[in-house]
Design a protein around this motif. Sequence first.
Motif, PDB file in Angstrom:
ATOM      1  N   ALA A  17       0.820  -1.206   0.000  1.00 12.08           N
ATOM      2  CA  ALA A  17       0.000   0.000   0.000  1.00 12.08           C
ATOM      3  C   ALA A  17       0.858   1.260   0.000  1.00 12.08           C
ATOM      4  O   ALA A  17       0.564   2.232  -0.716  1.00 12.08           O
ATOM      5  CB  ALA A  17      -0.924  -0.009   1.216  1.00 12.08           C
ATOM      6  N   ILE A  18       1.925   1.258   0.788  1.00  8.96           N
ATOM      7  CA  ILE A  18       2.779   2.446   0.852  1.00  8.96           C
ATOM      8  C   ILE A  18       3.415   2.738  -0.506  1.00  8.96           C
ATOM      9  O   ILE A  18       3.516   3.908  -0.921  1.00  8.96           O
ATOM     10  CB  ILE A  18       3.858   2.269   1.942  1.00  8.96           C
ATOM     11  N   ASP A  19       3.831   1.711  -1.241  1.00 10.43           N
ATOM     12  CA  ASP A  19       4.410   1.933  -2.563  1.00 10.43           C
ATOM     13  C   ASP A  19       3.427   2.643  -3.487  1.00 10.43           C
ATOM     14  O   ASP A  19       3.749   3.655  -4.116  1.00 10.43           O
ATOM     15  CB  ASP A  19       4.815   0.586  -3.190  1.00 10.43           C
ATOM     16  N   VAL A  20       2.213   2.101  -3.591  1.00 13.08           N
ATOM     17  CA  VAL A  20       1.228   2.651  -4.517  1.00 13.08           C
ATOM     18  C   VAL A  20       0.795   4.048  -4.096  1.00 13.08           C
ATOM     19  O   VAL A  20       0.745   4.985  -4.909  1.00 13.08           O
ATOM     20  CB  VAL A  20       0.006   1.713  -4.609  1.00 13.08           C
ATOM     21  N   VAL A  21       0.488   4.214  -2.807  1.00 13.00           N
ATOM     22  CA  VAL A  21      -0.029   5.499  -2.332  1.00 13.00           C
ATOM     23  C   VAL A  21       1.041   6.582  -2.433  1.00 13.00           C
ATOM     24  O   VAL A  21       0.746   7.739  -2.750  1.00 13.00           O
ATOM     25  CB  VAL A  21      -0.559   5.380  -0.894  1.00 13.00           C
ATOM     26  N   THR A  22       2.296   6.243  -2.185  1.00 10.81           N
ATOM     27  CA  THR A  22       3.361   7.241  -2.249  1.00 10.81           C
ATOM     28  C   THR A  22       3.554   7.755  -3.669  1.00 10.81           C
ATOM     29  O   THR A  22       3.761   8.956  -3.889  1.00 10.81           O
ATOM     30  CB  THR A  22       4.676   6.657  -1.708  1.00 10.81           C
ATOM     31  N   VAL A  23       3.489   6.862  -4.655  1.00 10.12           N
ATOM     32  CA  VAL A  23       3.572   7.306  -6.049  1.00 10.12           C
ATOM     33  C   VAL A  23       2.410   8.238  -6.375  1.00 10.12           C
ATOM     34  O   VAL A  23       2.594   9.301  -6.997  1.00 10.12           O
ATOM     35  CB  VAL A  23       3.580   6.092  -7.002  1.00 10.12           C
ATOM     36  N   ALA A  24       1.206   7.879  -5.951  1.00 10.58           N
ATOM     37  CA  ALA A  24       0.040   8.711  -6.214  1.00 10.58           C
ATOM     38  C   ALA A  24       0.120  10.046  -5.480  1.00 10.58           C
ATOM     39  O   ALA A  24      -0.234  11.102  -6.028  1.00 10.58           O
ATOM     40  CB  ALA A  24      -1.229   7.969  -5.807  1.00 10.58           C
ATOM     41  N   PHE A  25       0.599  10.023  -4.235  1.00 14.18           N
ATOM     42  CA  PHE A  25       0.728  11.258  -3.455  1.00 14.18           C
ATOM     43  C   PHE A  25       1.723  12.208  -4.119  1.00 14.18           C
ATOM     44  O   PHE A  25       1.474  13.415  -4.228  1.00 14.18           O
ATOM     45  CB  PHE A  25       1.184  10.920  -2.035  1.00 14.18           C
ATOM     46  N   ALA A  26       2.846  11.650  -4.556  1.00 18.55           N
ATOM     47  CA  ALA A  26       3.844  12.491  -5.222  1.00 18.55           C
ATOM     48  C   ALA A  26       3.293  13.101  -6.509  1.00 18.55           C
ATOM     49  O   ALA A  26       3.597  14.247  -6.851  1.00 18.55           O
ATOM     50  CB  ALA A  26       5.100  11.673  -5.516  1.00 18.55           C
ATOM     51  N   GLU A  27       2.478  12.338  -7.236  1.00 17.14           N
ATOM     52  CA  GLU A  27       1.881  12.879  -8.454  1.00 17.14           C
ATOM     53  C   GLU A  27       0.882  13.984  -8.130  1.00 17.14           C
ATOM     54  O   GLU A  27       0.800  14.999  -8.840  1.00 17.14           O
ATOM     55  CB  GLU A  27       1.196  11.764  -9.243  1.00 17.14           C
ATOM     56  N   GLU A  28       0.122  13.819  -7.052  1.00 22.27           N
ATOM     57  CA  GLU A  28      -0.857  14.835  -6.669  1.00 22.27           C
ATOM     58  C   GLU A  28      -0.204  16.173  -6.349  1.00 22.27           C
ATOM     59  O   GLU A  28      -0.763  17.230  -6.646  1.00 22.27           O
ATOM     60  CB  GLU A  28      -1.676  14.357  -5.465  1.00 22.27           C
ATOM     61  N   VAL A  29       0.984  16.119  -5.743  1.00 20.69           N
ATOM     62  CA  VAL A  29       1.670  17.365  -5.395  1.00 20.69           C
ATOM     63  C   VAL A  29       2.587  17.841  -6.516  1.00 20.69           C
ATOM     64  O   VAL A  29       3.323  18.813  -6.351  1.00 20.69           O
ATOM     65  CB  VAL A  29       2.469  17.210  -4.087  1.00 20.69           C
ATOM     66  N   GLY A  30       2.569  17.151  -7.659  1.00 25.18           N
ATOM     67  CA  GLY A  30       3.293  17.606  -8.830  1.00 25.18           C
ATOM     68  C   GLY A  30       4.730  17.146  -8.945  1.00 25.18           C
ATOM     69  O   GLY A  30       5.497  17.717  -9.733  1.00 25.18           O
TER      70      GLY A  30
END
Length: 422
Positions: free
Chosen positions: A231-244
């Motif tokens: 979960a941390i792998d997937v969510v971290t990639v998505a979080f980084a994309e959300e903040v640009g």
Amino acid sequence: MPSPYRAIFGRPGTKSFSAAGLLGRMPLSMMGIGIVTMVSQLTGRYGLAGALSATLALSAAVLGPQISRLVDRHGQSRVLRPATLVSITAVTGLLLSAQQRWPDWILFVFAACVGCVPSVGSMIRARWAEIYRGSPRELHTAYSWESIVDEMCFIFGPILSIGLSTAWFPEAGPLLAAGFLAVGVFWLTAQRVTEPVPHPREQHAKGSALRSRGLQVLVVTFVATGAIFGAIDVVTVAFAEEVGHKAAASLVLAVYALGSCLAGAVFGLLHLKGHASRRWMVGLCAIAVSMVPLQLVGSLPLLAAALFVAGLSIAPTMVTTMALVEEHVPRSQLTEGMSWTSTGLAVGVALGSSAAGWVVDAAGATRGYLVPGAAGLLAVLVAFAGYRRLRPQPTAPVADPAAAGGPAGQGDTERQGEESVA
């Protein structure tokens, strides 16, 4: 290198097989996150990306222990090479089908076949166990070293996989992971001197190593622990994309692994007293508590700091787990037993990455960190429920040797053998 680590490498061949194991384990940190990055870039669908990563992990969970069981019976060199060739062929098909936008079901077929990858970490630890049989202090240091190697893979692997896939072309990360797998496995299997000798058929314990009640607890708990990692792998990639700053996800995940690496290095220098089951429980509780700050972060620097702290409890817990596996599994099934813990992690990664992908698609990346938080709580609950199976059992004194079923001491020996596979 601190003296305990320098000492374990005094045996011939140890440096070489450990280095081969480093290369062979790079796909562990590169393949799943590489597939997530590749598919999300090509399709923009995190749900599909997480499901493919989950399929790979579930396939590895099913096939890994079977490959390791064959290794225990026939040797590493005879089994690992053909298994690796199957996995590399499947990676090639997966990349081609993703690039050509073939139907989703074809991607899932190839992802399932990629799971034929052998558990290289279990193979390396089995070599250490063979070399330092009967030397628990040296074996503790060796397992700690291999935990450091694991974390080195997770420090540099995501950076390479995500970085190449975002800066070069989407398929670059999984492609490089396949190359590392081929080089590592074929280099390792060329080293026959340190390869554990296969056990004769008559020495094989009946059934699977998973019959051990202690191993069952470790595996089930590691399903929940693996869900945290996936979960941390997937969510971290998505979080980084959300903040640009999607490419920065690799650096944040590397900080997570760095915390674990440093903790593992210190842990290997310690000479600890008390049974390993207590340290294991403490480690799991620390992992669960460290998931709480992730719910509060709002920027990449704060996320990196929270993940660094979370990583400090990982390597010591993994090292202790390997010690417990060796205690609860017959030696003739040691490689298989270690692979079952990897299977538990793989199943958890599959569930965690898939669940996190759907949560991210439905509610955003910040809410996605609820998934590892829930998984951490579940890991602690399962561990407490099965803790009694891991504690050392007192041996009742035998007053009458005849009542024990034979000469003095034979009854105890038979009971211990039964407990190891019960």
